[in-house]
Scaffold this motif. Structure first.
Motif, short mmCIF file in Angstrom:
data_model
loop_
_atom_site.label_atom_id
_atom_site.label_comp_id
_atom_site.label_asym_id
_atom_site.label_seq_id
_atom_site.Cartn_x
_atom_site.Cartn_y
_atom_site.Cartn_z
N GLY A 148 0.92 -1.25 -0.03
CA GLY A 148 0.06 -0.25 0.10
C GLY A 148 0.91 1.29 0.16
O GLY A 148 0.61 2.27 -0.73
N THR A 170 1.34 4.10 -3.01
CA THR A 170 1.47 5.64 -2.63
C THR A 170 2.52 6.30 -3.28
O THR A 170 2.50 7.51 -3.49
CB THR A 170 1.23 5.75 -0.87
OG1 THR A 170 0.11 5.06 -0.64
CG2 THR A 170 1.11 7.40 -0.69
N ARG A 190 -4.97 1.60 -5.04
CA ARG A 190 -4.03 1.24 -3.92
C ARG A 190 -3.59 2.20 -3.04
O ARG A 190 -2.99 2.17 -2.01
CB ARG A 190 -3.14 -0.16 -4.30
CG ARG A 190 -4.01 -1.17 -4.73
CD ARG A 190 -3.03 -2.26 -5.31
NE ARG A 190 -2.02 -2.09 -6.37
CZ ARG A 190 -0.90 -1.65 -6.45
NH1 ARG A 190 -0.29 -1.89 -5.25
NH2 ARG A 190 -0.12 -1.43 -7.31
N SER A 191 -3.25 3.37 -3.90
CA SER A 191 -2.52 4.48 -2.94
C SER A 191 -3.52 5.04 -2.06
O SER A 191 -4.69 5.13 -2.17
CB SER A 191 -2.30 5.58 -4.32
OG SER A 191 -1.71 6.70 -3.63
N HIS A 192 -2.81 5.44 -1.06
CA HIS A 192 -3.41 6.30 0.20
C HIS A 192 -3.55 7.70 -0.22
O HIS A 192 -4.68 8.38 0.06
CB HIS A 192 -2.61 6.18 1.34
CG HIS A 192 -2.31 4.87 1.84
ND1 HIS A 192 -0.93 4.58 2.20
CD2 HIS A 192 -3.05 3.78 1.89
CE1 HIS A 192 -0.99 3.22 2.69
NE2 HIS A 192 -2.24 2.82 2.53
N VAL A 203 -1.42 12.97 4.37
CA VAL A 203 -1.78 11.45 4.19
C VAL A 203 -0.76 10.57 4.46
O VAL A 203 -0.88 9.48 5.21
CB VAL A 203 -2.50 11.20 3.14
CG1 VAL A 203 -3.01 9.60 2.94
CG2 VAL A 203 -4.03 12.18 2.77
N ALA A 224 -0.50 7.60 7.47
CA ALA A 224 -0.35 6.17 7.17
C ALA A 224 0.71 5.47 7.78
O ALA A 224 1.02 4.58 8.35
CB ALA A 224 -0.39 6.01 5.38
#
Ligand SMILES: [Fe+2]
Ligand SMILES: [Fe+2]
Length: 191
Positions: free
Chosen positions: A58, A62, A124-126, A148, A152
């Motif tokens: 993940g 990002t 899938r990226s935050h 963000v 994360a």
């Protein structure tokens, strides 16, 4: 004293009985001599290895999206009034790429596969990709993405705790750089 049982793959099945002393789990040391196909992954990873790989993938998605966003901003902002800020977008882009590489390398060390699949990257990226044309809007979008990422990475570091100290150190070093990025961006943001 520790009581640990292992299955044939050398995976921990039971948690050591707490003796109240600082002692090594000798059964886990013996198990580490087996399952050589697992490379650097030894029994102390317990059931967390796959979860950690998922978290790292993940973060990798990002970092790739952040690289793409900063590159888009660098080339778009180059002609604008602030070449210094555009240059800084390129510096950030390269640092995000380096973060992604560190994560991919760690995923492989843990026996996983780094996911670079372009079709699923943004889901899938935050953090988000951004196509702003205005310099202040770019700075704002990048600051949001950095915040963000900081949140994360902070959560991942807490989740991993002492379950994987190598991964935690990598995440801590990346987090420190994301905080620098956010700091710089907030200095350029006009209120
Ligand atoms: Fe990054
Ligand atoms: Fe960053």
């Amino acid at each position: 004293m520790s009581i640990t049982t292992f299955d044939t793959a050398g995976t921990r099945e039971a948690t050591p009985v707490a003796s109240g002393r600082l002692e090594l789990d000798t059964a886990a040391l013996e198990a580490a001599k087996r399952s050589l196909e697992k490379g650097a992954v030894t029994p102390s990873y317990g059931p967390w290895r796959e979860d950690i790989i998922t978290l790292l993938n993940g973060a990798l998605a990002t970092e790739i999206v952040c690289t793409l966003r900063y590159k888009r901003h660098y080339f778009t902002a180059k002609g604008l009034a602030s070449p210094k800020i555009a240059e800084e977008f390129l510096v950030h882009a390269n640092e995000e790429t380096a973060h992604g590489d560190m994560l991919a390398e760690r995923i492989v060390q843990l026996g996983g596969e780094p996911d670079f699949a372009p079709t699923t990257l943004t889901s899938r990226s935050h953090a988000d990709y951004d196509e702003s044309l205005d310099l202040q809007a770019m700075i704002r979008a990048n600051l949001i993405a950095e915040r963000v990422a900081i949140e994360a990475y902070g959560q991942m570091i807490k989740l991993i705790g002492d379950k994987d100290s190598t991964t935690r150190r990598i995440l801590e070093s990346i987090l420190a750089q994301e905080q620098e990025h956010a700091d710089e961006l907030s200095d350029w943001l006009t209120p």
